[in-house]
Design an enzyme around this catalytic site. Structure first.
Site, PDB file in Angstrom:
ATOM      1  N   SER A 169       0.870  -1.176   0.000  1.00 13.72           N
ATOM      2  CA  SER A 169       0.000   0.000   0.000  1.00 13.72           C
ATOM      3  C   SER A 169       0.906   1.225   0.000  1.00 13.72           C
ATOM      4  O   SER A 169       1.965   1.208  -0.638  1.00 13.72           O
ATOM      5  CB  SER A 169      -0.928  -0.073   1.213  1.00 13.72           C
ATOM      6  OG  SER A 169      -1.933   0.893   1.139  1.00 13.72           O
ATOM      7  N   HIS A 179      -2.676  -1.316  -3.421  1.00 14.37           N
ATOM      8  CA  HIS A 179      -3.758  -0.345  -3.269  1.00 14.37           C
ATOM      9  C   HIS A 179      -3.417   0.854  -4.140  1.00 14.37           C
ATOM     10  O   HIS A 179      -2.334   1.403  -4.039  1.00 14.37           O
ATOM     11  CB  HIS A 179      -3.854   0.138  -1.816  1.00 14.37           C
ATOM     12  CG  HIS A 179      -4.226  -0.937  -0.868  1.00 14.37           C
ATOM     13  ND1 HIS A 179      -4.045  -0.835   0.485  1.00 14.37           N
ATOM     14  CD2 HIS A 179      -4.787  -2.170  -1.075  1.00 14.37           C
ATOM     15  CE1 HIS A 179      -4.479  -1.937   1.075  1.00 14.37           C
ATOM     16  NE2 HIS A 179      -4.920  -2.768   0.147  1.00 14.37           N
ATOM     17  N   ASP A 202      -4.766  -4.176   5.969  1.00 15.05           N
ATOM     18  CA  ASP A 202      -4.988  -5.195   4.948  1.00 15.05           C
ATOM     19  C   ASP A 202      -3.724  -6.047   4.781  1.00 15.05           C
ATOM     20  O   ASP A 202      -2.611  -5.528   4.844  1.00 15.05           O
ATOM     21  CB  ASP A 202      -5.327  -4.487   3.630  1.00 15.05           C
ATOM     22  CG  ASP A 202      -5.894  -5.434   2.583  1.00 15.05           C
ATOM     23  OD1 ASP A 202      -6.375  -6.531   2.952  1.00 15.05           O
ATOM     24  OD2 ASP A 202      -5.873  -5.060   1.404  1.00 15.05           O
TER      25      ASP A 202
END
Lengths: 194, 273
Positions: A17, A44, A137
């Protein structure tokens, strides 16, 4: 390629991310042009219809890079990218599938979803790598890979641009190894040669 | 999600749903169906698969919730604005040559896309001679299309999408805001025919100039994808358009030979034979 090799390729799944892009590009650059493994990248990012990530990666490596479409075949020796705005799933050893359902951890694609799916199908042949990020996540999914007998690496939170995400995985006991970027890239290369 | 389901359990559930209620999930893609079942169990706090099965078998009133849970109902207005821009600029002028335009939104869930298309048609001055057929297998979402009421919280995003799709008006002119809800103009709905239709088991019911089926086929296995695409093929006019999701493809499907790409990046095909 012999049939037995076809059936034993490793699947490296990389999740990242905020702050992970440079590391992913450095990993791509470290790849041999010929490899047996399948590499799956879940980052992401904003929904960009222009496939910028695919282009960036293609500059760094000779290995073919493809943003996955529904029911694409999984072929060793390729890099696959989870498309923005979809979860990327493994339908079976040979087939991807996509899922446009609810976000997980405010994210679509979600790293957890792909990690878990890879763990279910590829078991101990899975290698999960979780990089920099400001989101929880990936931690639970990385644990699934570890419990399935796969190899798991978290980027050292101190060396990561944003340490929160790999730290979550470490706290959960999901990380078999904790490595800074340089060590991570050299183990990545070793794992691919193994 | 704690529980991990096995393929045999999923098969058991799909068999029960078909035998008892006629809902056929057999050819749904396994990986996502498994996630849906686990999600349903988490949300409804069903602790084990055995209990889920028991509930499904003995409580017919639970069925709508199961259908709702197993199907994905994520959609938005003008999703992938570039696709709607292409429709606005290059597809609508072709449709305008027809005296009457029939459109099918197959598996359209809560209907955001149907309202988007109605707006495009109105702006092209075509709405009065169009009919939009909005279908989904889930009777619950069908009711929402009829209501035309969507969460106010989404309107900023939809308005941005609308502008990216080439919209020139003030998006808020299409709805009336009330508390947390936006109620869309009745005139958009006046040209919609809303009905349940199951792509797995129901047949073709009309001929259309354009069929939308976006992000539905991803939940089906390849065999079912081919069956549904054949249904679309039978339901499309000569030179009709087929619009799929941006990560879906006609390539390698049974009907690919009858279609030529109209806009590959937008996943729009045109029937050639």
């Amino acid at each position: 390629m012999a049939e037995n090799q076809l059936n034993t390729f490793q699947v490296v799944v990389i999740g990242g991310s905020a702050g992970s892009l440079e590391t992913v590009l450095a990993m791509a650059q470290a790849l041999p042009a010929q490899m047996q493994a399948v590499i799956i990248i879940v980052l992401h990012r904003k929904n960009d219809p222009e496939s910028i990530l695919e282009n960036l990666l293609s500059y760094k490596t000779q290995v073919p890079v493809r943003e996955v479409e529904d029911k694409d075949e999984i072929q060793p020796g390729n890099i696959y990218i989870a498309p923005p705005d979809y979860h990327l799933l493994i339908e079976d050893e040979r087939t991807f599938s996509l899922d446009s359902s609810e976000k997980v951890h405010f994210s679509k694609p979600s790293i957890d979803v792909t990690f878990e799916s890879v763990a279910n199908v590829f078991r101990q042949r899975s290698i999960g790598i979780l990089l920099s990020g400001a989101n929880a996540d990936g931690a639970a999914g990385l644990l699934k890979i570890r419990k399935a007998g796969g190899t798991t690496i978290a980027q050292d939170p101190v060396s990561a641009e944003v340490g929160y995400m790999p730290q979550q995985a470490i706290d959960l006991g999901a990380a078999g190894m904790v490595l800074d970027e340089i060590a991570l890239i050299s183990s990545f290369k070793e794992l691919l040669n193994a | 999600m704690g529980v991990m389901l096995h393929d045999e359990e999923i098969e058991h559930l799909t068999t029960v749903l078909y035998d008892l209620y006629g809902y056929d999930f057999n050819h749904y893609a396994r990986a996502s169906l498994k996630r849906r079942v686990m999600r349903l169990m988490t949300i409804d706090r069903v602790p084990s698969f055995a209990e889920l099965l028991h509930k499904v078998k003995t409580e017919p009133s639970y069925l709508p919730q199961v259908v709702q849970g197993l199907t994905v109902n994520v959609t938005e207005m003008f999703r992938d604005p570039a696709v709607f821009k292409t429709i606005r600029e290059t597809v609508l002028p072709v449709l305008a040559t027809h005296p009457f335009i029939r459109i099918w939104h197959a598996g359209c869930s809560t209907g955001e896309e149907v309202y988007s298309m109605a707006i495009l048609l109105e702006e092209a001055n075509l709405l009065h001679r169009s009919l939009l057929y909005a279908t989904d297998l889930n009777p619950v979402v069908i009711e929402q299309i009829k209501n035309g009421i969507f969460p106010m919280s989404q309107m900023k995003n939809y308005s941005e999408n609308y502008i990216l799709s080439g919209g020139k008006k003030d998006f808020s002119s299409y709805y009336t805001a009330k508390y947390n809800w936006a109620k869309f103009d009745e005139r958009l709905k006046s040209r919609m025919i809303v009905s349940t239709h199951n792509l797995v088991s129901d047949r073709s019911f009309n001929e259309f100039q354009i069929i939308f089926c976006r992000n539905v086929l991803i939940y089906f296995d390849k065999e079912l994808q081919d069956r549904v695409l054949t249904l679309f093929d039978e339901s499309l006019d000569q030179l009709g358009f087929l619009v799929l999701g941006t990560k879906e493809n006609l390539r390698f499907t049974s009907i690919a030979g009858n279609y030529s790409p109209f806009s590959i990046k937008d996943k729009i095909w045109r029937k050639t034979s």
